[in-house]
Design a protein around this motif. Structure first.
Motif, PDB file in Angstrom:
ATOM      1  N   PRO A 340    -103.211  49.953  26.269  1.00  9.53           N
ATOM      2  CA  PRO A 340    -102.832  51.023  25.337  1.00  9.53           C
ATOM      3  C   PRO A 340    -102.567  52.352  26.026  1.00  9.53           C
ATOM      4  CG  PRO A 340    -105.169  50.538  25.142  1.00  9.53           C
ATOM      5  CD  PRO A 340    -104.574  49.449  25.983  1.00  9.53           C
ATOM      6  N   PHE A 341    -103.280  52.621  27.106  1.00  8.92           N
ATOM      7  CA  PHE A 341    -103.149  53.919  27.760  1.00  8.92           C
ATOM      8  C   PHE A 341    -101.910  53.986  28.649  1.00  8.92           C
ATOM      9  CE2 PHE A 341    -107.700  53.053  27.077  1.00  8.92           C
ATOM     10  CZ  PHE A 341    -107.899  53.994  26.081  1.00  8.92           C
ATOM     11  N   ILE A 342    -101.556  52.875  29.272  1.00  7.81           N
ATOM     12  CA  ILE A 342    -100.346  52.886  30.083  1.00  7.81           C
ATOM     13  C   ILE A 342     -99.116  52.936  29.176  1.00  7.81           C
ATOM     14  CG2 ILE A 342     -99.984  50.374  30.322  1.00  7.81           C
ATOM     15  CD1 ILE A 342     -99.475  50.910  33.315  1.00  7.81           C
ATOM     16  N   CYS A 343     -99.214  52.326  27.980  1.00  6.05           N
ATOM     17  CA  CYS A 343     -98.121  52.450  27.008  1.00  6.05           C
ATOM     18  C   CYS A 343     -98.033  53.880  26.481  1.00  6.05           C
ATOM     19  CB  CYS A 343     -98.332  51.473  25.853  1.00  6.05           C
ATOM     20  SG  CYS A 343     -98.037  49.745  26.269  1.00  6.05           S
ATOM     21  N   LEU A 344     -99.178  54.474  26.168  1.00  2.41           N
ATOM     22  CA  LEU A 344     -99.204  55.866  25.716  1.00  2.41           C
ATOM     23  C   LEU A 344     -98.587  56.785  26.759  1.00  2.41           C
ATOM     24  CD1 LEU A 344    -102.625  56.645  23.970  1.00  2.41           C
ATOM     25  CD2 LEU A 344    -100.337  57.182  23.126  1.00  2.41           C
ATOM     26  N   ALA A 345     -98.954  56.562  28.018  1.00  6.57           N
ATOM     27  CA  ALA A 345     -98.451  57.433  29.082  1.00  6.57           C
ATOM     28  C   ALA A 345     -96.934  57.369  29.196  1.00  6.57           C
ATOM     29  CB  ALA A 345     -99.094  57.046  30.410  1.00  6.57           C
ATOM     30  N   ALA A 346     -96.351  56.247  28.753  1.00  9.27           N
ATOM     31  CA  ALA A 346     -94.900  56.076  28.870  1.00  9.27           C
ATOM     32  C   ALA A 346     -94.132  56.738  27.738  1.00  9.27           C
ATOM     33  CB  ALA A 346     -94.567  54.588  28.912  1.00  9.27           C
ATOM     34  N   SER A 347     -94.813  57.304  26.760  1.00 11.48           N
ATOM     35  CA  SER A 347     -94.122  57.809  25.564  1.00 11.48           C
ATOM     36  C   SER A 347     -93.192  58.981  25.875  1.00 11.48           C
ATOM     37  CB  SER A 347     -95.133  58.213  24.488  1.00 11.48           C
ATOM     38  OG  SER A 347     -96.026  59.176  24.983  1.00 11.48           O
ATOM     39  N   SER A 348     -93.538  59.812  26.847  1.00 11.47           N
ATOM     40  CA  SER A 348     -92.658  60.941  27.187  1.00 11.47           C
ATOM     41  C   SER A 348     -91.328  60.454  27.748  1.00 11.47           C
ATOM     42  CB  SER A 348     -93.342  61.864  28.197  1.00 11.47           C
ATOM     43  OG  SER A 348     -94.441  62.519  27.609  1.00 11.47           O
ATOM     44  N   PHE A 349     -91.380  59.408  28.555  1.00 10.90           N
ATOM     45  CA  PHE A 349     -90.146  58.850  29.118  1.00 10.90           C
ATOM     46  C   PHE A 349     -89.229  58.341  28.004  1.00 10.90           C
ATOM     47  CE2 PHE A 349     -88.016  54.904  30.573  1.00 10.90           C
ATOM     48  CZ  PHE A 349     -87.081  55.485  31.413  1.00 10.90           C
ATOM     49  N   PHE A 350     -89.788  57.596  27.065  1.00  6.41           N
ATOM     50  CA  PHE A 350     -88.972  57.036  25.988  1.00  6.41           C
ATOM     51  C   PHE A 350     -88.602  58.076  24.929  1.00  6.41           C
ATOM     52  CE2 PHE A 350     -91.207  53.135  27.478  1.00  6.41           C
ATOM     53  CZ  PHE A 350     -90.083  52.439  27.878  1.00  6.41           C
ATOM     54  N   SER A 351     -89.173  59.261  25.035  1.00  2.00           N
ATOM     55  CA  SER A 351     -88.872  60.321  24.064  1.00  2.00           C
ATOM     56  C   SER A 351     -87.858  61.329  24.574  1.00  2.00           C
ATOM     57  CB  SER A 351     -90.167  61.066  23.691  1.00  2.00           C
ATOM     58  OG  SER A 351     -91.078  60.228  23.049  1.00  2.00           O
ATOM     59  N   PHE A 352     -87.893  61.636  25.888  1.00  6.09           N
ATOM     60  CA  PHE A 352     -87.121  62.772  26.379  1.00  6.09           C
ATOM     61  C   PHE A 352     -86.098  62.450  27.471  1.00  6.09           C
ATOM     62  CE2 PHE A 352     -91.327  64.656  25.127  1.00  6.09           C
ATOM     63  CZ  PHE A 352     -90.872  65.286  23.982  1.00  6.09           C
ATOM     64  N   HIS A 353     -86.161  61.264  28.019  1.00  6.58           N
ATOM     65  CA  HIS A 353     -85.201  60.953  29.092  1.00  6.58           C
ATOM     66  C   HIS A 353     -83.772  61.019  28.547  1.00  6.58           C
ATOM     67  CE1 HIS A 353     -83.059  58.788  32.259  1.00  6.58           C
ATOM     68  NE2 HIS A 353     -84.071  59.105  33.053  1.00  6.58           N
ATOM     69  N   PRO A 354     -82.827  61.600  29.309  1.00  5.12           N
ATOM     70  CA  PRO A 354     -81.441  61.724  28.820  1.00  5.12           C
ATOM     71  C   PRO A 354     -80.820  60.389  28.386  1.00  5.12           C
ATOM     72  CG  PRO A 354     -81.752  63.037  30.801  1.00  5.12           C
ATOM     73  CD  PRO A 354     -83.011  62.254  30.620  1.00  5.12           C
TER      74      PRO A 354
END
Length: 539
Positions: A340-354
């Motif tokens: 759950p924490f490694i998935c949580l940590a990835a949320s910025s990438f899937f939210s803001f990457h161009p």
């Protein structure tokens, strides 16, 4: 008439009737969707009594505890008693069916997914949060986190602790901070009674709690007193169980199983270690890549995200990875607490990457493809059919007062068949794996000899019988017993291999010459003859 109708529909809603606003409706819809996806992803193993070897044992011990037997004394494992008490409680409510623990397992998974979604929105966008929530759910089967695995019940507790410590670091009210920290430590104590491998998480939370108290400029005496309270709350569940076992004269067996035996195990079979590491690397690699890329993205978007929560998430992920290797057994499901924490940590990438739209699609497509729902259903079906087939054979040929011996196979057969268990080491690796042979309070060879001297009505083995990771001495004893006094009564597929059930020769319903035997007994042998054994069995 039309005026009256117009008037009627324009009347205001009655007072007291609340209508969901758009945000509430969206949250409700997301919750329903998360629950539906959770049930769908978890559904292949519903009703499967043998999805995972560990949960079979927990279920067996929990049910036995309800019938008056004691963990450790009557059925042995090194897991904390709180885990067995939890399974006993679930079976007390839900009966002997595996659904008794599988339904709570689904509820824990859904609760975890909902917490992940709401936390991920704070370090990303709703879209990114939705992506990582689905990634969490799709990766659960790949981490072998079955519905009764201890990690399934640990994850929501750890997420609650993350939420709690994040609120503590934002709150400046000493009283509220202290109360919240007390709750966090008590949750840690409960988690310890599910699995001791969460100890690194407890240590991290203790450090963070100390830091926050120091940051609030409390005196040394106040910090020391608070830490004593936290330590007491964290140890309280374990102390309660220790007192219980001491009260019934079983403290030594409890202490050895919980705190000594784990350090007496030998190194795992190297080929098995390599196999586990390859599996772990395969499932972790894409998630680790997403998390690393998310760190880069989060730095650029630090003004738009909850930076404190993001750092805490990374710390929890790192500590979870440490806990995986802490005891030197890199089983893939051990990493479930980190998922759950490694998935949580990835949320910025899937939210803001161009290029997030492309990556979101590719990540979900890859996870969906790797999950293999069709294969899961096939595996589960083989488990259900095998247990039903073997249970029927035991019920048909073995008298109620006879014991059965599962040397290498599903331990849930003991409870399903309602036959006596000839040993307290019902978890088969305890007697057949050299990794465990020095970690028990009995010699596996002596225990196996004792069991076979009692001539159990049935012996169950698998096609991996001759695997080098098994103790050669106990394996030789079982081979000798079968070839001298047992007949093959049933053979069935049990993913990922086959199981064979050998019936004591005097119980076989056929003439001793093996000519006029019923079709239900595929092979009846004379004393000392060989007949249709596994290819590796007689090597």
């Amino acid at each position: 008439m039309s005026d009256a109708f117009t008037l009627k529909v324009r009347e205001p809603w009655p007072k007291g009737l609340h209508v969901l606003n758009t945000a509430q409706a969206r949250s409700f819809a997301v919750a329903l969707l998360v629950v539906a996806v959770t049930v769908l992803i978890r559904s292949p193993y519903f009703g499967d009594p043998a999805a995972d070897p560990d949960e079979q044992l927990y279920s067996l011990i929990g049910q036995a505890w309800l019938e008056g037997e004691m963990p450790y004394r009557d059925l042995w494992d090194r897991k904390p008693p709180g885990l067995f008490a939890m399974f006993a409680g679930m079976h007390w409510i839900g009966g002997p069916s595996p659904l008794a623990y599988q339904i709570p397992g689904v509820a824990c998974t859904a609760a975890s997914a909902l917490m992940i979604y709401h936390l991920a929105k704070r370090i990303g966008t709703p879209t990114g949060a939705a992506v990582v929530t689905v990634l969490f759910l799709l990766n659960i089967p790949r981490f072998f986190m079955h519905l009764g695995q201890s990690e399934t019940f640990l994850v929501p507790i750890l997420l609650l602790q993350l939420i709690g410590i994040a609120s503590v670091l934002r709150n400046s009210d000493p009283a509220k901070v202290f109360r919240t920290l007390c709750g966090i430590m008590l949750l840690g104590g409960i988690a310890l009674q599910i699995k001791y491998s969460v100890l690194p998480f407890c240590a991290l939370l203790a450090v963070l709690a100390t830091f926050r108290l120091w940051q609030m400029q409390l005196s040394f005496a106040q910090i020391s007193a608070s830490l004593c309270v936290f330590a007491f709350l964290g140890l309280l569940p374990t102390l309660i169980f220790a007192a219980y076992f001491a009260s019934v004269g079983e403290f030594e067996t409890f202490f050895f199983a919980n705190f000594v035996s784990i350090f007496l195990r030998t190194e795992m079979y190297p080929r098995l270690v390599n196999y586990n590491l390859i599996n772990l690397a395969t499932v972790i690699f894409p998630l680790a890549v997403y998390a690393v890329l998310s760190v880069i993205t989060a730095r650029k978007m630090r003004e738009q995200i909850d930076g404190t929560l993001f750092v805490l998430t990374l710390l929890f992920a790192l500590v979870g990875a440490f806990s995986l290797f802490m005891l030197g057994s890199p089983f893939v499901h051990y990493f479930g607490v980190t998922l759950p924490f490694i998935c949580l940590a990835a949320s910025s990438f899937f939210s803001f990457h161009p290029s997030r739209k492309i990556f979101n699609f590719l990540a979900l497509a890859l996870a969906l493809w790797c999950t293999g729902f069709a294969e899961q259903r096939v595996h589960s079906s083989s488990h259900k059919n095998a247990i039903a087939t073997l249970t029927k054979a035991i019920g048909t040929y073995v008298p109620d007062d006879e014991c059965i011996f599962i040397f290498d196979g599903p331990s849930i057969l003991y409870s399903k068949s309602q036959r006596c268990i000839p040993t307290r080491y019902a978890f088969t690796p305890h007697l057949n794996s050299f990794h465990e042979q020095t970690a028990l309070d009995v010699d596996p060879a002596a225990e196996t000899a004792r069991i076979l001297a009692g001539q159990p009505g049935v012996i169950v083995v698998s096609e991996t019988f001759n695997a080098p990771r098994y103790v050669s001495e106990t394996r030789a004893m079982v081979r000798d017993a079968i070839t001298k006094g047992y007949v093959l009564a049933e053979r069935t597929e049990f993913y990922p291999g086959m199981l064979e059930l050998y019936l004591r020769a005097d119980l076989a319903p056929a003439d001793r010459d093996g000519i006029d035997r019923p079709a239900s007994v595929p092979c009846v042998i004379k004393h000392g003859n060989q007949c249709q054994y596994f290819a590796s069995f007689t090597n």
